[in-house]
Design an enzyme around this catalytic site. Structure first.
Site, PDB file in Angstrom:
ATOM      1  N   HIS A  87      25.293 -21.861 -19.123  1.00 18.04           N
ATOM      2  CA  HIS A  87      25.453 -20.426 -18.872  1.00 18.04           C
ATOM      3  C   HIS A  87      24.671 -19.654 -19.919  1.00 18.04           C
ATOM      4  CE1 HIS A  87      28.818 -21.993 -21.307  1.00 18.04           C
ATOM      5  NE2 HIS A  87      28.691 -20.886 -22.021  1.00 18.04           N
ATOM      6  N   HIS A 142      32.958 -20.072 -32.395  1.00 15.41           N
ATOM      7  CA  HIS A 142      34.383 -20.422 -32.319  1.00 15.41           C
ATOM      8  C   HIS A 142      34.714 -21.516 -33.334  1.00 15.41           C
ATOM      9  CE1 HIS A 142      34.379 -17.901 -28.872  1.00 15.41           C
ATOM     10  NE2 HIS A 142      33.926 -18.778 -28.015  1.00 15.41           N
ATOM     11  N   HIS A 174      37.294 -24.659 -28.121  1.00 15.26           N
ATOM     12  CA  HIS A 174      36.043 -25.303 -27.728  1.00 15.26           C
ATOM     13  C   HIS A 174      34.918 -24.814 -28.632  1.00 15.26           C
ATOM     14  CE1 HIS A 174      35.578 -21.405 -25.675  1.00 15.26           C
ATOM     15  NE2 HIS A 174      34.273 -21.639 -25.709  1.00 15.26           N
TER      16      HIS A 174
END
Length: 418
Positions: A259, A317, A356
């Site tokens: 993506h 993250h 993740h």
């Protein structure tokens, strides 16, 4: 979800058709999405963004978060020139890195819209980017403008690639993605006195030079370079032996569909990966450098590693980051772990559905498609939409074993390709 095996797809001959495999046509986010559609250019809209005949386009590499931004000490600059903004240093660095826009661009626009950075008044602190954003508040305006610039930049690249694939002339007017993004944004806010009439890019370039001492020869580029740069970028892929997967050698993680960095639009530069896609609060695992290079810590939850060739990878993250700015690392060096706590994973805001790693590929500061990129023995086919998890279209092809590996299936990391 059913995962089907498929044979590797043949590569198209045209670099423009190759790049079009990465153009966005929609898709559903699995883990990470800004929620905004891609910015769509048209011939009519571009007709309103013509550069004055005497103007030169801006240098893309000074617009993006590339070598110049990595060499810029934002915290020190703010401490000396804008002490009232020093506590915003990590926020500015984080979102500039996330959208990969040079923080100098943001500071230049702030000065153009709300005056000198040294002693901002209450109005300037509440709306530092003035009419360039409809949001209210410092943080909201900063992120909104960076998002607008990013959407416009990659929307312009997508439009150019579509035009080139249709054998239509591109780049002959000298307008490049950086110039289109800034010119469009400045003209959207044309009611602001700083950009009334004239050449808003000229005013931008003068302000940038005054703030950072950048020579005009570096800030601007010849018009005839634009078309050549587009053609070169359309065929980009990192060397096949440069990168491995971003988790420990000898381990298997589960990547999702390719993506864009934001979850919508173009290019398909990113994928998310987790050992087992757990809930918040569960155990998480080591994230490693996919290749050798220099570290840039963008925030408590985001790191970038840049190779001398200009190829770079972004890691978001994160938690327990154990590398520092300027540190040289090799492939498989531990950078930290992906965060198990949502507030840690989103240290400067944002959205995420669970623990993740959000992993992205860049070249000279620009997000580039993963199409055809190799990580160890695996070559990626990105599919036809954001988060396309159908194994007939999106897969990791093991070039050594001749096997196809689907999204959300364990993918073993054997290290760098020999």
């Amino acid at each position: 979800m059913q995962h089907k095996r498929s044979r590797a797809l043949a590569s198209p001959r045209s670099p423009f058709l190759f790049a079009l495999l990465a153009l966005a046509v929609g898709g559903t986010a699995n883990a990470h999405d800004d929620g905004l559609p891609a910015f769509r250019y048209s011939a009519e809209l571009l007709g309103q963004l013509q550069l004055p005949s005497v103007a030169l386009p801006l240098n893309d590499e000074l617009f993006l978060y590339g070598r110049d931004a990595e060499a810029f000490d934002l915290e020190a600059y703010l401490a000396l020139n804008a002490p009232a903004l020093r506590d915003k240093s990590e926020y500015l660095e984080h979102w500039s890195g996330y959208y990969s826009i040079n923080p100098k661009v943001l500071l230049t626009l702030m000065v153009m819209q709300s005056g000198p950075l040294g002693a901002p008044d209450e109005r300037a602190l509440a709306a530092p980017l003035g009419r360039l954003s409809a949001k209210r508040g410092f943080d909201a305006q900063v992120r909104d403008v960076l998002q607008q610039l990013s959407r416009r930049y990659y929307g312009f690249e997508e439009y150019q690639l579509r035009q080139a694939a249709a054998r239509k002339a591109v780049g002959e007017d000298g307008l490049n993605a950086a110039s289109a993004a800034l010119l469009g944004l400045l003209r959207e806010g044309a009611k602001a006195s700083a950009v009334q009439g004239g050449n808003p890019l000229g005013a931008y370039a003068q302000t940038f030079q005054r703030l950072f001492g950048t020579p005009a020869a570096e800030l601007l580029q010849p018009r005839n370079r634009v078309a050549r740069q587009l053609q070169a970028k359309a065929a980009l892929a990192p060397p096949s032996n440069l990168m491995q997967l971003p988790w420990r050698q000898g381990y298997s993680w589960q990547p999702n569909g390719a993506h864009s960095n934001t979850g919508s639009g173009y290019p398909y530069s990113s994928f998310d990966a987790s050992y087992d896609w757990p809930r918040w609060g569960s155990a998480t695992y080591s994230v490693v450098a996919a290749h050798a290079g220099t570290v840039r810590v963008l925030s408590r939850c985001q790191v970038r590693v840049t190779h001398p060739s200009g190829w770079a990878t972004n890691y978001y993250h994160m938690d327990q980051i154990q590398v520092s700015n300027g540190q040289q690392v090799s492939a498989d060096t531990k950078l930290g772990v992906y965060a198990s706590n949502i507030n840690t994973a989103l240290c400067e805001g944002g959205s995420s559905t669970g623990p993740h790693l959000h992993f992205s590929l860049l070249y000279n500061g620009a997000f580039v498609s993963l199409q055809g990129a190799s990580f160890g023995p695996y070559r990626i086919n990105v599919g036809t939409s954001n988060y396309d998890n159908d194994c007939r279209r999106y897969y990791f092809y093991n070039q050594s074993a001749g096997t196809t590996h689907c999204a959300f299936r364990p993918l073993y990391n054997p290290g760098l390709a020999l």
